[in-house]
Design an enzyme around this catalytic site. Structure first.
Site, PDB file in Angstrom:
ATOM      1  N   HIS A 132      -3.370  37.392  86.960  1.00 39.01           N
ATOM      2  CA  HIS A 132      -3.836  36.012  86.854  1.00 39.01           C
ATOM      3  C   HIS A 132      -5.354  36.052  86.648  1.00 39.01           C
ATOM      4  O   HIS A 132      -6.016  36.994  87.098  1.00 39.01           O
ATOM      5  CB  HIS A 132      -3.491  35.313  88.181  1.00 39.01           C
TER       6      HIS A 132
ATOM      7  N   ASP B 227      -2.887  41.143  95.065  1.00 42.10           N
ATOM      8  CA  ASP B 227      -2.860  39.681  94.981  1.00 42.10           C
ATOM      9  C   ASP B 227      -1.450  39.235  95.375  1.00 42.10           C
ATOM     10  O   ASP B 227      -0.495  39.432  94.619  1.00 42.10           O
ATOM     11  CB  ASP B 227      -3.209  39.265  93.546  1.00 42.10           C
TER      12      ASP B 227
ATOM     13  N   GLN C 263       1.992  35.301  94.682  1.00 45.59           N
ATOM     14  CA  GLN C 263       3.376  35.031  94.265  1.00 45.59           C
ATOM     15  C   GLN C 263       4.408  35.875  95.008  1.00 45.59           C
ATOM     16  O   GLN C 263       5.595  35.801  94.690  1.00 45.59           O
ATOM     17  CB  GLN C 263       3.529  35.254  92.751  1.00 45.59           C
TER      18      GLN C 263
ATOM     19  N   LYS D 140       1.009  27.700  98.103  1.00 43.84           N
ATOM     20  CA  LYS D 140       2.176  28.264  97.406  1.00 43.84           C
ATOM     21  C   LYS D 140       3.263  28.673  98.398  1.00 43.84           C
ATOM     22  O   LYS D 140       4.321  29.123  98.008  1.00 43.84           O
ATOM     23  CB  LYS D 140       1.757  29.484  96.579  1.00 43.84           C
TER      24      LYS D 140
ATOM     25  N   CYS E  17      -2.568  30.735  83.176  1.00 41.82           N
ATOM     26  CA  CYS E  17      -3.795  31.411  83.665  1.00 41.82           C
ATOM     27  C   CYS E  17      -3.634  32.928  83.623  1.00 41.82           C
ATOM     28  O   CYS E  17      -4.107  33.636  84.526  1.00 41.82           O
ATOM     29  CB  CYS E  17      -4.164  30.960  85.070  1.00 41.82           C
TER      30      CYS E  17
HETATM   31  N1  C6P Z   1      -0.991  30.580  89.973  1.00 44.26           N
HETATM   32  C1  C6P Z   1       0.568  29.298  88.648  1.00 44.26           C
HETATM   33  O1  C6P Z   1       1.064  28.240  88.242  1.00 44.26           O
HETATM   34  P1  C6P Z   1      -5.008  29.644  93.794  1.00 44.26           P
HETATM   35  O2  C6P Z   1      -5.203  28.708  92.637  1.00 44.26           O
HETATM   36  O3  C6P Z   1      -6.311  30.217  94.257  1.00 44.26           O
HETATM   37  O4  C6P Z   1      -4.183  29.092  94.877  1.00 44.26           O
HETATM   38  O5  C6P Z   1      -4.131  30.869  93.235  1.00 44.26           O
HETATM   39  C2  C6P Z   1      -4.555  31.590  92.120  1.00 44.26           C
HETATM   40  C3  C6P Z   1      -3.525  32.600  91.740  1.00 44.26           C
HETATM   41  C4  C6P Z   1      -3.804  33.940  91.919  1.00 44.26           C
HETATM   42  N2  C6P Z   1      -2.905  34.891  91.639  1.00 44.26           N
HETATM   43  C5  C6P Z   1      -1.685  34.592  91.167  1.00 44.26           C
HETATM   44  C6  C6P Z   1      -0.706  35.689  90.908  1.00 44.26           C
HETATM   45  C7  C6P Z   1      -1.344  33.256  90.961  1.00 44.26           C
HETATM   46  O6  C6P Z   1      -0.121  32.959  90.490  1.00 44.26           O
HETATM   47  C8  C6P Z   1      -2.285  32.235  91.228  1.00 44.26           C
HETATM   48  C9  C6P Z   1      -1.972  30.792  90.949  1.00 44.26           C
HETATM   49  C10 C6P Z   1      -0.523  29.236  89.680  1.00 44.26           C
HETATM   50  O7  C6P Z   1       0.975  30.397  88.268  1.00 44.26           O
HETATM   51  C11 C6P Z   1      -1.599  28.284  89.273  1.00 44.26           C
HETATM   52  S1  C6P Z   1      -2.490  28.830  87.837  1.00 44.26           S
END
Ligand code: C6P
Length: 403
Positions: A117, A196, A199, A222, A362
């Site tokens: 991401h 990370d 997910q 999430k 993203c």
């Molecule tokens: N992915 C998606 O729709 P934040 O925004 O900080 O809570 O998470 C960022 C982020 C970082 N790593 C991974 C693997 C992610 O999937 C995400 C967020 C969302 O896939 C929003 S772009």
């Protein structure tokens, strides 16, 4: 599963029952999480760590209790290794700044994967620009798995490699990376690793001591918790050596104009009033899913994912990315239908009450590697049902018939 715990799931959109399949972007919140926030604002609210008065102590107990809940949830050794942040993005930015300041010099290298991401790419690029570092990339193979041979080679040949940064689960492909193996290999070369977990944490049990990674980031929103709160786990021996990320209240020991000394872990990294209502609500969410059981959630979502793959394969001209036979993919499926733009598919599904995400998610470098501009992504949570997958399949058949 307990759909009634999630009030939003019974609403309609365009006079149709909502089918919410955008859970990788954010999950819906159970009643207990929202109620925990309302209850705290109504009956407990006071700033934490600062007051001798009753409410401040009660709020502090909830906030620090939340840290212990997170520690237990990810099986970290100590609460001092649990830093509260605003989310995965801030966790990684904190690490990039602070690890960079402590350990990285011009010419050093950082390894990221092709399926990251942007949150696990851009902070490293910004750091690389500031410090004159090099970013190297672990490629993927065509079925959406990491190229482990290339990883081995990169570890061998990168003499100045200082950190590996890899996602646990791809938010586009649902690929689950072998993080224990990746960590063990990085450690064989004496290199620390960031995972990370944005997910992975919502879908299956993660265990810091088993993975043995040095850093791990995830987001509250999430995982059925509120927005604006997240976690960076870090092994104490690294965190001890790293400078603070931001300055302000709470992160200090003593301040004078001549010299300021910093607080102990984890407070050194938590400048300013924390989102103490958010942390308590996050702990409520973690207790909620622990009460259901992560194994049960994982089994349910695996069944949904397998069923969805089977139903989606019935659609004419569909291309599904990742999810090769024999590999357990996580609860996100990206696809395209030849001849129909992903945005049109998403828009038409929306009119049927079905919420999916479209675009590059993203993760533009991954999307470019796949040779496409974007995908439609359906992603599942504990409350989704096979009937909702049927609605998706029927919706897609309808979209196809319209083109
Ligand atoms: N992915 C998606 O729709 P934040 O925004 O900080 O809570 O998470 C960022 C982020 C970082 N790593 C991974 C693997 C992610 O999937 C995400 C967020 C969302 O896939 C929003 S772009």
């Amino acid at each position: 599963m307990n759909r009634d715990d999630f009030p939003i799931l019974s609403r309609t959109v365009y006079n149709r029952p909502l089918v919410y399949l955008d859970n990788a972007a954010t999950t819906q919140k159970p009643r207990c999480v929202v109620e925990a926030m309302v209850e705290e604002y109504y009956n407990v609210n006071a700033n934490v760590h600062r007051g001798v008065h009753f409410l401040s102590q009660q709020a502090t107990d909830l906030h620090e209790g939340a840290r212990e809940t997170v520690r237990k949830f990810i099986n970290a050794r100590k609460t001092s290794e649990i830093l509260f942040t605003r989310g995965t993005t801030e966790s990684i930015n904190l690490l990039a700044y602070s690890f960079g300041e402590a350990f990285l010099k011009k010419g050093d290298e950082i390894l990221v994967s092709q399926m990251e991401h942007h949150s696990n790419i851009v902070p490293w690029q910004m750091l690389a620009e500031r410090k004159g570092l090099r970013i190297k990339v672990i490629p993927i193979i065509d079925d959406g798995q990491l190229d482990l041979g290339a990883y081995d080679r990169l570890l061998q040949e990168s003499a100045r490699l200082k950190l590996v940064c890899v996602t646990h689960v791809s938010n586009v492909l649902g690929t689950v990376n072998p993080v224990e193996e990746l960590t063990a290999k990085a450690h064989e070369h004496g290199i620390p690793i960031l995972i990370d977990g944005a997910q992975s944490t919502p879908h299956f049990k993660v265990d810091m001591q088993k993975i043995d990674c040095d850093f791990f980031a995830f987001s509250g929103h999430k995982i059925y918790g509120p927005t604006g709160v997240g976690v960076l786990y870090g092994k104490e021996r690294w965190l001890e050596q790293m400078p603070p990320y931001q300055g302000g209240g709470e992160m200090i020991n003593k301040v004078s104009f001549e010299r300021t000394t910093y607080n102990e872990l984890p407070y050194k990294f938590e400048a300013g009033t924390p989102d103490y209502v958010g942390t308590h609500a996050l702990a409520t969410a973690l207790d909620y899913i622990s009460g259901i059981g992560m194994e049960r959630i994982q089994a349910h979502e695996q069944e949904l994912t397998d069923y969805a793959l089977q139903r989606l394969r019935e659609i004419d001209n569909i291309q599904i990315y990742g999810h090769p036979e024999g590999k357990n993919g996580d609860a996100a499926i990206s696809f395209n239908i030849r001849g129909i733009h992903h945005l049109d598919i998403g828009t038409l599904l929306d009119r049927l009450g079905i919420a999916v995400r479209t675009g590059h998610h993203c993760a533009e470098p991954l999307i470019h590697r796949l040779g496409i501009e974007g995908t439609v992504r359906a992603s599942f949570a504990l409350y989704n049902t096979k009937e909702e997958i049927d609605a998706l399949a029927a919706g897609l058949k309808r979209v196809v018939s319209m083109f």
